[in-house]
Design an enzyme around this catalytic site. Structure first.
Site, PDB file in Angstrom:
ATOM      1  N   SER A   1      32.754 -62.285 -85.580  1.00 48.71           N
ATOM      2  CA  SER A   1      34.107 -60.863 -85.179  1.00 48.71           C
ATOM      3  C   SER A   1      33.270 -59.477 -84.548  1.00 48.71           C
ATOM      4  CB  SER A   1      33.816 -60.091 -86.488  1.00 48.71           C
ATOM      5  OG  SER A   1      34.464 -58.466 -86.533  1.00 48.71           O
TER       6      SER A   1
ATOM      7  N   ALA B   1      33.937 -56.598 -84.414  1.00 53.78           N
ATOM      8  CA  ALA B   1      33.747 -55.232 -84.946  1.00 53.78           C
ATOM      9  C   ALA B   1      32.232 -55.027 -85.920  1.00 53.78           C
ATOM     10  CB  ALA B   1      35.148 -54.918 -86.162  1.00 53.78           C
ATOM     11  N   CYS B   2      31.450 -56.814 -86.190  1.00 48.28           N
ATOM     12  CA  CYS B   2      30.951 -56.115 -86.850  1.00 48.28           C
ATOM     13  C   CYS B   2      29.776 -56.716 -86.613  1.00 48.28           C
ATOM     14  CB  CYS B   2      30.830 -56.480 -89.087  1.00 48.28           C
ATOM     15  SG  CYS B   2      31.294 -58.412 -88.550  1.00 48.28           S
ATOM     16  N   GLY B   3      29.398 -57.700 -85.650  1.00 46.40           N
ATOM     17  CA  GLY B   3      28.574 -58.418 -85.760  1.00 46.40           C
ATOM     18  C   GLY B   3      28.030 -60.208 -86.146  1.00 46.40           C
TER      19      GLY B   3
END
Length: 282
Positions: free
Chosen positions: A120, A122-124
């Protein structure tokens, strides 16, 4: 591939903007988010190792930095990087697929890379290797008694980072990572919808320009610092990592374990030092 439209870092859309109860139609720029499939090839053997959601731009740097951060390749392993024209890739996906060709005739071991098959922006990466496993491929950084930075140098980093965020100025929706000298001079900046992608692009830039390891440099990231960002900085040899916001607990653990200086809440002439404070003259 020339007839295929190459995705850019921004996408135009129409919105309805409401201000003080009054609505009007207008155009707006969004940060583009599209998948990038990273393949590696040695001889005639190839394999997909990751699919990450990213902002298009500096895709080759992103692929190289990602593979270096995961311990898959060293700078001398890289032969070439190109967008993929394999028969199994439809034309509309070719600018979203990168093949990294390695020197030698066989693929390297790929321990643990299955966790990266979908990443993702966004979150790694979801899930992290333990610190013990990280010791297997990274060594603690040297103390570097001659490397000291002043608070004044650190105070200036957020402003210089923000000044270099051209796409953020259009969209308001991108993170950034900047690489600085110990004197505060900006060497390179990369933007992406994911902080970890921006760091990969920077590391890839350094790798492809023969600058690794980054032993006397500062990495500055927008937002928070995470384990994933610290892992990538460690693999690149960066001794000082700064962030506008807070670090995670695992980021602090990694910094302490490997002798990295981690600075958080760097804004308005204040900051917190979470580990290895001796590199900062305060």
């Amino acid at each position: 591939m020339d007839s295929v439209t190459r995705p850019g870092p921004t996408t135009r859309t129409r919105i309805r903007q409401v201000t003080a109860g009054t609505a009007r139609e207008r155009r707006d720029d969004l940060a583009t988010e599209e998948p990038l499939e990273i393949r590696i090839q040695a001889g005639e053997t190839r394999r997909t190792v990751a699919i990450t959601m990213r902002t298009p731009g500096h895709d080759f740097e992103l692929a190289a930095g990602f593979l270096h951060g995961e311990g898959v390749i060293a700078p001398g392993d890289l032969s070439s990087i190109a967008y993929c024209t394999d028969d199994d890739v439809p034309p509309e996906a070719r600018y979203n697929t990168v093949t990294v060709r390695l020197r030698g005739g066989r693929l390297p071991d790929l321990p643990g890379l299955d966790r990266h098959f979908m990443t993702s922006s966004a979150c790694g990466v979801c899930g992290t290797a333990s610190l013990d496993a990280l010791h297997g491929r990274c060594s603690p950084l040297p103390a570097q008694e001659d490397l000291r930075v002043s608070p004044e140098v650190l105070y200036g980093l957020p402003h210089r980072l923000r000044e270099g965020q051209g796409v953020f100025g259009k969209t308001g929706g991108l993170h950034a990572a900047g690489l600085f000298t110990a004197e505060g001079a900006l060497l390179a900046i990369r933007e992406d919808v994911g902080r970890h992608n921006a760091v990969d692009k920077l590391v890839g830039w350094a790798m492809m320009n023969g600058r690794l390891p980054l032993a006397r440099h500062i990495l500055m990231v927008s937002g928070r610092s995470s384990y994933e960002i610290m892992q990538k900085a460690l693999a690149a040899g960066v001794p000082i990592v700064c962030a506008v916001s807070a670090p995670s607990s695992l980021a602090v653990d990694l910094a302490k374990e490997f002798g990295m200086t981690l600075v958080g809440f760097l804004r308005e002439e204040r900051f917190n030092i979470y580990s290895a404070p001796d590199r900062v003259l305060a």
